[in-house]
Motif scaffolding. Sequence first.
Motif, PDB file in Angstrom:
ATOM      1  N   PRO A  27       0.293  -1.695  -5.016  1.00 19.40           N
ATOM      2  CA  PRO A  27       1.049  -2.896  -4.657  1.00 19.40           C
ATOM      3  C   PRO A  27       2.458  -2.551  -4.185  1.00 19.40           C
ATOM      4  N   GLU A  28       2.848  -3.210  -3.096  1.00 16.83           N
ATOM      5  CA  GLU A  28       4.184  -2.994  -2.564  1.00 16.83           C
ATOM      6  C   GLU A  28       5.226  -3.743  -3.394  1.00 16.83           C
TER       7      GLU A  28
ATOM      8  N   GLY B  75      15.957  -5.951 -11.413  1.00 16.77           N
ATOM      9  CA  GLY B  75      15.554  -4.740 -10.690  1.00 16.77           C
ATOM     10  C   GLY B  75      14.086  -4.704 -10.299  1.00 16.77           C
ATOM     11  N   ARG B  76      13.411  -5.860 -10.322  1.00 19.07           N
ATOM     12  CA  ARG B  76      11.972  -5.901  -9.955  1.00 19.07           C
ATOM     13  C   ARG B  76      11.835  -6.188  -8.466  1.00 19.07           C
ATOM     14  N   ARG B  77      10.702  -5.779  -7.906  1.00 22.89           N
ATOM     15  CA  ARG B  77      10.451  -6.007  -6.471  1.00 22.89           C
ATOM     16  C   ARG B  77       9.747  -7.350  -6.309  1.00 22.89           C
TER      17      ARG B  77
ATOM     18  N   ILE C 285      -4.682  -9.965  -6.801  1.00 24.42           N
ATOM     19  CA  ILE C 285      -4.051  -8.681  -6.430  1.00 24.42           C
ATOM     20  C   ILE C 285      -3.043  -8.845  -5.293  1.00 24.42           C
ATOM     21  N   GLY C 286      -2.917 -10.047  -4.765  1.00 24.73           N
ATOM     22  CA  GLY C 286      -1.957 -10.245  -3.680  1.00 24.73           C
ATOM     23  C   GLY C 286      -2.292 -11.504  -2.899  1.00 24.73           C
ATOM     24  N   VAL C 287      -1.681 -11.624  -1.726  1.00 28.99           N
ATOM     25  CA  VAL C 287      -1.892 -12.819  -0.897  1.00 28.99           C
ATOM     26  C   VAL C 287      -2.077 -12.424   0.559  1.00 28.99           C
TER      27      VAL C 287
ATOM     28  N   ALA D 258       0.495  -7.262  -4.789  1.00 33.77           N
ATOM     29  CA  ALA D 258       1.487  -7.341  -5.862  1.00 33.77           C
ATOM     30  C   ALA D 258       0.783  -7.215  -7.207  1.00 33.77           C
ATOM     31  N   ARG D 259       1.559  -6.831  -8.219  1.00 40.71           N
ATOM     32  CA  ARG D 259       0.977  -6.719  -9.576  1.00 40.71           C
ATOM     33  C   ARG D 259       0.670  -8.104 -10.146  1.00 40.71           C
TER      34      ARG D 259
END
Length: 435
Positions: free
Chosen positions: A5-6, A29-31, A147-149, A163-164
């Motif tokens: 995940p980015e 500090g999270r993405r 797991i993402g979009v 993404a997580r």
Amino acid sequence: MAGRPEFDVAIIGGGPAGATLGALLAMDGRRAAVLERDIHPRDHVGESLTPSNNAIFSRIGFLPKMEQAGFVHKEGVGWTAPRSPVWKFLAIRTSDFPAPGAVQTYSYNVERDEFDLLLLRHAHELGAKVVQGATVKRVLFEGERAIGVRVELSGGWEEDVLARVVVDASGRRCFLANQLGIRRKDPDFNQFSIFSWFRGVKPHPPGYEGFVFFHFLGLERAWGWHIPIKNGVCSMGVVTDKANFGKSGKTHDEFFESLVQRNRTFRAVMEDAVRIKPWWIEGDYSYQMDTIVGDGWLMIGDAFRFVDPIFSSGIDVATYSASYAFDAIVKSWSEGEEAAAFAEYERTVNEGVDVWYETTDQFYRLQQLFSRFSLDRRYKEDIARALQGNPYKPENRDRARRVLKDMRDAYRDVMADPHNLLRPGALDVPAEAQA
Ligand SMILES: Cc1cc2nc3c(=O)[nH]c(=O)nc-3n(C[C@H](O)[C@H](O)[C@H](O)COP(=O)(O)OP(=O)(O)OC[C@H]3O[C@@H](n4cnc5c(N)ncnc54)[C@H](O)[C@@H]3O)c2cc1C
């Protein structure tokens, strides 16, 4: 098999809920990726804020920007009854009973295009990746886990953002709940609203300048709002059962006007008012979901639940659910117990919104009784504090529940007595006696 995940969190929607969560994650500090379909500024309903929001704005360093923007200070709320003389009203001033530790006693009336833009920009300035013109088309799952979009960008091409955790903050679009088929309409509240901005609305009485007023219309589950915003403009709207509009056969102008005429103060202040924007119609509320969390996903803000907005609860729900979602996500990573952390999130925010829902429901059952409680020394503070928001905090929730229980008991007593003058319609003039 999905790649690494980015992002830590992909957030669908950059309204107040998504922007607040983006800001909190970036500060930690999270993405965080905030994916917003529109290009801000864009219009939105919901201009009156509760004082509870100040604590969250302060936490993310946003309060100075609210002041710089020059939004109207809201020092309390008031309400008028349909047949009371012009400007005879009940009011609650926040500074009479401020919440312990409150950063300030007043709240704000905001132009939502400006407020939402400032908050989204704030998230960006703190380090969240904000992409506008990015429409989420699908939440991606691997087995049961989000797991993402899949996003459609403004050029028309599609991209997968992994993404997580995926958070749905898409507002009343309820993107993920619709994808999963878990959205339930509330059978008891099928309201709709029509509103616009006006110039030339007569000013509030001195000392009540920034107050938000509700004008009751003598119709079940119907009310008018009166919110002074900047530059002498007022947001004026009415909420009523959807069926009333359908049956009326009136145009929007005629329908709005017919409701204004039902309340003497509303009628008087609107005498010389001129509409400066097109009518805005909102319908299809309220609702909730079978569940608001799952494997790798959560819902926040209007995307998880919506209750009738009479007490200006929407932004409170948006910012507090964002804050509790942030806590749950970070806890799930630090303790490795995602299901437990997300379940705790679900319980906390639903219990809080239950209080907003019950307060609204109780209010609609018997407005006179609610007004009586607001005047009673024993309950005045409890009601004032309940209307300031943050019902997720256990002591606030318990305090609100105590007064709601007493209101329910009082309602039962009123309804059990056929001669009680507080019963709905008890003071109505019988049709045969009317001229
Ligand atoms: C008649 C009425 C009066 C109200 N009055 C008040 C009030 O006085 N005070 C108050 O606090 N609240 C009020 N509310 C409620 C308030 O408007 C909302 O609770 C608040 O805007 C919720 O914030 P949010 O961030 O959850 O959703 P929103 O503000 O709706 O933001 C959601 C964002 O998601 C974006 N989005 C949607 N779908 C996608 C997608 N597929 N991909 C990417 N982005 C997407 C949208 O463009 C939007 O910007 C009122 C509501 C109504 C209907």
